[in-house]
Enzyme design. Structure first.
Site, PDB file in Angstrom:
ATOM      1  N   HIS A 259      -2.057  -3.774  -4.936  1.00 15.64           N
ATOM      2  CA  HIS A 259      -1.101  -3.741  -3.567  1.00 15.64           C
ATOM      3  C   HIS A 259      -0.663  -4.982  -3.120  1.00 15.64           C
ATOM      4  CE1 HIS A 259      -4.502  -4.903  -0.976  1.00 15.64           C
ATOM      5  NE2 HIS A 259      -3.506  -5.403   0.065  1.00 15.64           N
TER       6      HIS A 259
ATOM      7  N   LYS B 234       0.989  -1.012  -0.077  1.00 17.72           N
ATOM      8  CA  LYS B 234      -0.029   0.061  -0.062  1.00 17.72           C
ATOM      9  C   LYS B 234       0.884   1.279  -0.055  1.00 17.72           C
ATOM     10  CE  LYS B 234      -4.362  -1.746   1.785  1.00 17.72           C
ATOM     11  NZ  LYS B 234      -5.356  -1.958   2.744  1.00 17.72           N
TER      12      LYS B 234
ATOM     13  N   HIS C 153      -2.570 -12.404   0.490  1.00 16.55           N
ATOM     14  CA  HIS C 153      -3.600 -12.563   1.650  1.00 16.55           C
ATOM     15  C   HIS C 153      -4.845 -11.905   1.173  1.00 16.55           C
ATOM     16  CE1 HIS C 153      -2.089  -8.273   1.244  1.00 16.55           C
ATOM     17  NE2 HIS C 153      -3.325  -7.764   1.933  1.00 16.55           N
ATOM     18  N   HIS C 154      -5.301 -11.819   0.041  1.00 11.63           N
ATOM     19  CA  HIS C 154      -6.376 -11.637  -0.292  1.00 11.63           C
ATOM     20  C   HIS C 154      -7.201 -12.588  -1.282  1.00 11.63           C
ATOM     21  CE1 HIS C 154      -7.205  -7.633   1.284  1.00 11.63           C
ATOM     22  NE2 HIS C 154      -5.934  -7.207   0.934  1.00 11.63           N
TER      23      HIS C 154
ATOM     24  N   ASP D 142      -6.809  -9.951   9.079  1.00 16.57           N
ATOM     25  CA  ASP D 142      -6.802  -9.065   8.294  1.00 16.57           C
ATOM     26  C   ASP D 142      -8.372  -8.471   8.162  1.00 16.57           C
ATOM     27  OD1 ASP D 142      -6.201  -6.976   6.638  1.00 16.57           O
ATOM     28  OD2 ASP D 142      -6.302  -8.070   4.733  1.00 16.57           O
TER      29      ASP D 142
HETATM   30 FE   FE2 Z   1      -4.744  -5.466   5.605  1.00 15.37          FE
HETATM   31 FE   FE2 Z   2      -4.186  -5.976   1.775  1.00 17.96          FE
END
Ligand code: FE2
Ligand code: FE2
Length: 324
Positions: free
Chosen positions: A213, A188, A237-238, A266
């Protein structure tokens, strides 16, 4: 910033051979395994830095290596000689001359780092401290770019650590997962702030920036050889268990447990935190959302562990304080 070059694959295919040749800049007796490992890492990091058009991470890494290995024979010698040796190897083996400019730009700062007098700071666990130092420098960067994301990252790290303990992972895994949480959103730093803080739902184009990101984070982390092990978690992580996440649409067991823990930590932290476009959810409501999406977005075991963690925290809050 250097111009991005589309030539990195040429070196990519011969990295091991190049690294072995570079290690030879150090005379035989001092050419330890550490020198060979650093030569590998240097070539790896160089290709990443050239591809990304940013050499600063590599210079910082060399400086840290010189500190950490101040007492290791051959390390300073290796770094003081590596750039000219690399350049002449590439010239003599028909590589693209476009690699020469970054090597010349690196030679001064890297030579300076190698020659700097060092106080040998020996620690009982130098490797761990090296990773911590690298993670810390990522957080400093994130704090500078967007303090709210840095705050979110620290909170996610804490949730990761609680979840990993609840899942009875080893101490080593607990700290690995917590570190993953700490740097999961490092990409980010490249997301425009007006998109990060848009007080509304994002447009499709803005979402594309936002999603990027994960890929940018992967590149940033890979540029630092001591953080390579975290790159898949930062990138993934997404992702979702059902394969409908991003950026690679992987699913199920292709997503490592550490990544699945980061994802739950998260999302949970994002739900209970303030967002520019909605008020925070209560932990109970955020847990409901985890349940609603377990098996598709979230790992059911990790979601169940979050219930336990929240219950423990609430029980601890309800207990009367015993000390004054
Ligand atoms: Fe995050
Ligand atoms: Fe993220």
């Amino acid at each position: 910033m250097l111009q991005r070059m589309p030539v990195f694959r040429t070196i990519e295919a011969h990295k091991e051979e190049i690294a072995a040749t570079l290690a030879e800049v150090v005379p035989g007796v001092e050419r330890t395994l550490m020198v060979e490992l650093l030569a590998d890492a240097f070539v790896e990091s160089f290709t990443g830095s050239v591809r990304d058009g940013n050499l600063n991470g590599l210079i910082e890494w060399v400086d840290r290596m010189c500190d950490v290995h101040a007492e290791t024979p051959g390390v300073a010698t290796f770094f003081s000689r590596v750039c000219p040796a690399f350049e002449s190897y590439l010239a003599n083996h028909g590589y693209d001359q476009a690699y020469c400019a970054p090597l010349r730009a690196l030679d001064g700062p890297i030579h300076e780092a190698a020659e700097k007098p060092r106080r040998a700071a020996r620690t009982s666990d130098g490797k761990l401290n090296l990773v911590d130092a690298a993670i810390n420098s990522m957080l400093v960067r994130l704090d500078g770019a967007d303090p709210l994301t840095a705050e979110h990252s620290r909170a996610v790290a804490a949730w990761c650590s609680r979840l990993a303990r609840r899942l009875t992972l080893s101490d080593e895994m607990v700290s690995f997962v917590a570190r993953c949480g700490m740097i999961h959103d490092i990409g980010k730093v490249t997301t425009p702030t007006h998109i990060l803080h848009a007080p509304r739902q994002l447009t499709d184009e803005e979402w594309a920036f936002m999603r990027d990101h994960t890929v940018q984070g992967d590149l940033i982390v890979r540029a630092d050889p001591s953080l390579l092990q975290f790159a898949p978690m930062v990138r993934g992580h997404h992702e979702r268990l059902d394969g409908r996440g991003y950026p690679d649409k992987i699913g199920g067991d292709e997503i490592a447990l550490a990544t699945r823990i980061v994802t739950v930590a998260d999302c949970f932290n994002a739900m209970i935190g303030r967002r520019p476009y909605r008020p925070p959810m209560s932990p109970a409501r955020a847990l409901e959302q985890l349940d609603k999406n377990k098996g598709t977005q979230f790992d059911p075991d990790v979601a169940a562990a979050m219930h336990d963690v929240v219950r423990e925290i609430e029980a601890a809050k309800a207990e009367p304080a015993t000390d004054a």
